[in-house]
Design an enzyme around this catalytic site. Structure first.
Site, PDB file in Angstrom:
ATOM      1  N   ASP A 140       0.850  -1.186   0.000  1.00 23.46           N
ATOM      2  CA  ASP A 140       0.000   0.000   0.000  1.00 23.46           C
ATOM      3  C   ASP A 140       0.890   1.243   0.000  1.00 23.46           C
ATOM      4  OD1 ASP A 140       0.854   0.328   2.607  1.00 23.46           O
ATOM      5  OD2 ASP A 140      -1.046  -0.235   3.512  1.00 23.46           O
ATOM      6  N   SER A 141       0.282   2.396  -0.197  1.00 15.65           N
ATOM      7  CA  SER A 141       1.080   3.600  -0.478  1.00 15.65           C
ATOM      8  C   SER A 141       1.644   4.271   0.749  1.00 15.65           C
ATOM      9  CB  SER A 141       0.195   4.611  -1.210  1.00 15.65           C
ATOM     10  OG  SER A 141      -0.798   5.112  -0.324  1.00 15.65           O
ATOM     11  N   GLY A 142       1.138   3.894   1.934  1.00 11.99           N
ATOM     12  CA  GLY A 142       1.518   4.601   3.153  1.00 11.99           C
ATOM     13  C   GLY A 142       0.547   5.693   3.520  1.00 11.99           C
ATOM     14  N   GLY A 143      -0.351   6.030   2.604  1.00 13.73           N
ATOM     15  CA  GLY A 143      -1.281   7.123   2.855  1.00 13.73           C
ATOM     16  C   GLY A 143      -2.174   6.881   4.048  1.00 13.73           C
ATOM     17  N   PHE A 144      -2.736   5.676   4.157  1.00 18.75           N
ATOM     18  CA  PHE A 144      -3.654   5.397   5.259  1.00 18.75           C
ATOM     19  C   PHE A 144      -2.944   5.549   6.606  1.00 18.75           C
ATOM     20  CE2 PHE A 144      -5.611   2.461   8.317  1.00 18.75           C
ATOM     21  CZ  PHE A 144      -6.903   2.954   8.332  1.00 18.75           C
ATOM     22  N   GLN A 172     -11.921   7.145  -4.323  1.00 24.21           N
ATOM     23  CA  GLN A 172     -12.396   7.676  -3.053  1.00 24.21           C
ATOM     24  C   GLN A 172     -13.739   8.383  -3.267  1.00 24.21           C
ATOM     25  OE1 GLN A 172     -11.296   7.114  -0.115  1.00 24.21           O
ATOM     26  NE2 GLN A 172      -9.144   6.540  -0.273  1.00 24.21           N
ATOM     27  N   GLY A 225     -11.435   4.067   1.301  1.00 27.16           N
ATOM     28  CA  GLY A 225     -12.288   4.887   2.145  1.00 27.16           C
ATOM     29  C   GLY A 225     -13.503   4.173   2.689  1.00 27.16           C
ATOM     30  N   ASP A 271      -8.208  -7.404   1.544  1.00 26.65           N
ATOM     31  CA  ASP A 271      -7.148  -7.576   2.537  1.00 26.65           C
ATOM     32  C   ASP A 271      -7.626  -7.015   3.857  1.00 26.65           C
ATOM     33  OD1 ASP A 271      -5.337  -5.004   3.555  1.00 26.65           O
ATOM     34  OD2 ASP A 271      -6.641  -4.576   1.857  1.00 26.65           O
ATOM     35  N   CYS A 287     -13.520 -27.672  10.393  1.00 26.15           N
ATOM     36  CA  CYS A 287     -12.306 -27.146   9.756  1.00 26.15           C
ATOM     37  C   CYS A 287     -11.246 -28.236   9.690  1.00 26.15           C
ATOM     38  CB  CYS A 287     -11.783 -25.950  10.551  1.00 26.15           C
ATOM     39  SG  CYS A 287     -10.248 -25.236   9.903  1.00 26.15           S
ATOM     40  N   CYS A 297      -7.936 -27.536   8.980  1.00 31.18           N
ATOM     41  CA  CYS A 297      -6.572 -26.994   9.107  1.00 31.18           C
ATOM     42  C   CYS A 297      -5.791 -27.808  10.134  1.00 31.18           C
ATOM     43  CB  CYS A 297      -6.601 -25.515   9.491  1.00 31.18           C
ATOM     44  SG  CYS A 297      -6.928 -25.148  11.221  1.00 31.18           S
ATOM     45  N   CYS A 337      -6.823 -27.377  13.816  1.00 32.81           N
ATOM     46  CA  CYS A 337      -8.040 -28.078  14.235  1.00 32.81           C
ATOM     47  C   CYS A 337      -7.868 -29.593  14.217  1.00 32.81           C
ATOM     48  CB  CYS A 337      -9.210 -27.644  13.355  1.00 32.81           C
ATOM     49  SG  CYS A 337      -9.734 -25.937  13.658  1.00 32.81           S
ATOM     50  N   HIS A 362      -5.298 -20.566  12.201  1.00 34.92           N
ATOM     51  CA  HIS A 362      -6.683 -20.998  11.962  1.00 34.92           C
ATOM     52  C   HIS A 362      -7.505 -19.902  11.295  1.00 34.92           C
ATOM     53  CE1 HIS A 362     -10.716 -22.551  12.510  1.00 34.92           C
ATOM     54  NE2 HIS A 362     -11.019 -21.365  13.015  1.00 34.92           N
TER      55      HIS A 362
END
Length: 379
Positions: free
Chosen positions: A94-98, A191, A218, A268, A306, A308, A311, A337
């Protein structure tokens, strides 16, 4: 040549959701997909080998945090993020903006960029669209994000309009700054908050620049789920069918399904690993807080549905003991998990799209998960 391309395989007749393939320099991955977040070049408590084992494809890292620690020059010297962290599949930065807007209380937004203070030591910093792209070029990610402003929720119409227009100007500067367009794709970020006309304006501005992919930003910043779904319903149709669509920062199971229904391909969120460190697990029957006393003598797995390795191997009682004792291994098990749960959920979503039954799958999942109950608790 474009570093990242999208191949539309099928549209679900029942829901309109998309099944596709994301082609990157480090592999091809089916969408819709959930991408684990590895802020500081690591998904917290997980090894790259474990992420591969559970079926993760693309993971995220954070430009702002890696700029501060260890510094993009060290990552470049190591051969880029893929070699630095031993991950040979897709990476999105990501750009770092957030982070600039969420971690720093004191900041000054100008046309040139943003003045703010390092959240670790208070040092004065200045981040511009060009600097964000230069850092991401050094990191060597497959997908880079344009530097944008992520305004708070709620924001006034006038503030949001000025922000959207600035973000569009910054997006153009980001495109011009990318030194590696053949190996690193740059995605634009739409945005506009909850204002439909501003979302349309932002989408129109960005699609005119012909980015290889587009994110919807946003959202998941405090607004009700109904508002997020409404914004998606009128925003994603504005984006090109032949480009990937990415909903930033969303990772609750209901929102993954609802986002896919509204045409999103990539998601994400830090949610699965963050709540895991508090002892909260995602299960096919809903939210399970492993710290609770009732699990002290519960020798069943976290989720009996599950498969995995957590589990298959460990009991609720044992994991509760580890978490209550603040043992790192307990957080590793809950993190594994939860990530596995979301990655497998997206596999089920893709299969439901193939079989034109995603709305049926949503109804059954929501019923089993408890989302249809009055006052149902979400994450």
């Amino acid at each position: 040549m474009t570093a990242v391309t999208y191949e539309l395989i099928k549209v679900c007749k029942q829901s309109g959701a998309r099944l596709g393939k994301l082609h990157t320099p480090h592999g091809t991955f089916e969408t819709p997909m959930f991408m684990p977040v590895g802020t500081l070049a690591t998904v917290k408590t997980m090894s790259p080998e474990e992420l591969k084992e559970m079926g993760a494809g693309v993971i995220l890292s954070n430009t702002y945090h890696l700029w501060l620690r260890p510094g993009e020059d060290i990552v470049r010297e190591a051969g880029g993020l893929h070699k630095f962290m031993n991950w040979d599949q897709g990476i999105l930065t990501d750009s770092g903006g957030f982070q600039v807007f969420s971690l720093s209380d004191l900041r000054d937004i100008t046309e040139e960029g943003v003045h703010f203070r390092n959240h670790l030591n208070g040092e004065k910093l200045f981040l511009t669209p060009e600097k964000s792209i230069a850092i991401q070029n050094a990191l060597g990610s497959d997908i880079m994000m344009a530097f944008d402003e992520c305004p708070p929720y709620p924001a006034s119409y006038n503030y949001m309009k000025a922000s959207v227009e600035r973000t569009s100007r910054w997006a153009e500067r980001c495109l011009e700054a990318n030194e590696n367009p053949d190996t690193q794709a740059l995605f634009g970020i739409v945005q506009g908050g909850e204002f439909e006309d501003l979302r349309k304006q932002s989408a129109r501005d960005l699609t005119s620049l012909d980015f290889p992919g587009y994110a919807v930003g946003g959202l998941s910043v405090g607004e009700p789920k109904e508002v997020m779904n409404e914004v998606l319903s009128y925003t994603t149709p504005l984006l090109p069918d032949n480009k990937p669509r990415y909903l930033m920062g969303v990772g609750s199971p209901d929102s993954l399904i609802d986002g896919a229904i509204r045409g999103i391909d990539m998601f994400d969120c830090v949610l699965p690993t963050r709540i895991a460190r508090n002892g909260t697990c995602m299960t096919s029957a809903g939210r399970l807080v492993i710290r609770n006393a009732k699990y002290a003598r519960d020798f069943r797995p976290i989720d009996e549905n599950c498969d995995c390795h957590v589990c298959r191997t460990y009991s609720r009682a044992y994991i509760r003991h580890l978490v209550k004792a603040n043992e790192t291994f307990g957080f590793r098990l809950t993190s594994y998990h939860n990530l596995y749960f979301l990655i497998k959920l997206m596999e089920c979503v893709r299969q439901a799209i193939r079989e034109d039954r995603l709305l049926d799958y949503r109804e059954a999942f929501f019923e089993q998960y408890g989302f249809n109950k009055p006052n149902a608790r979400n994450f």
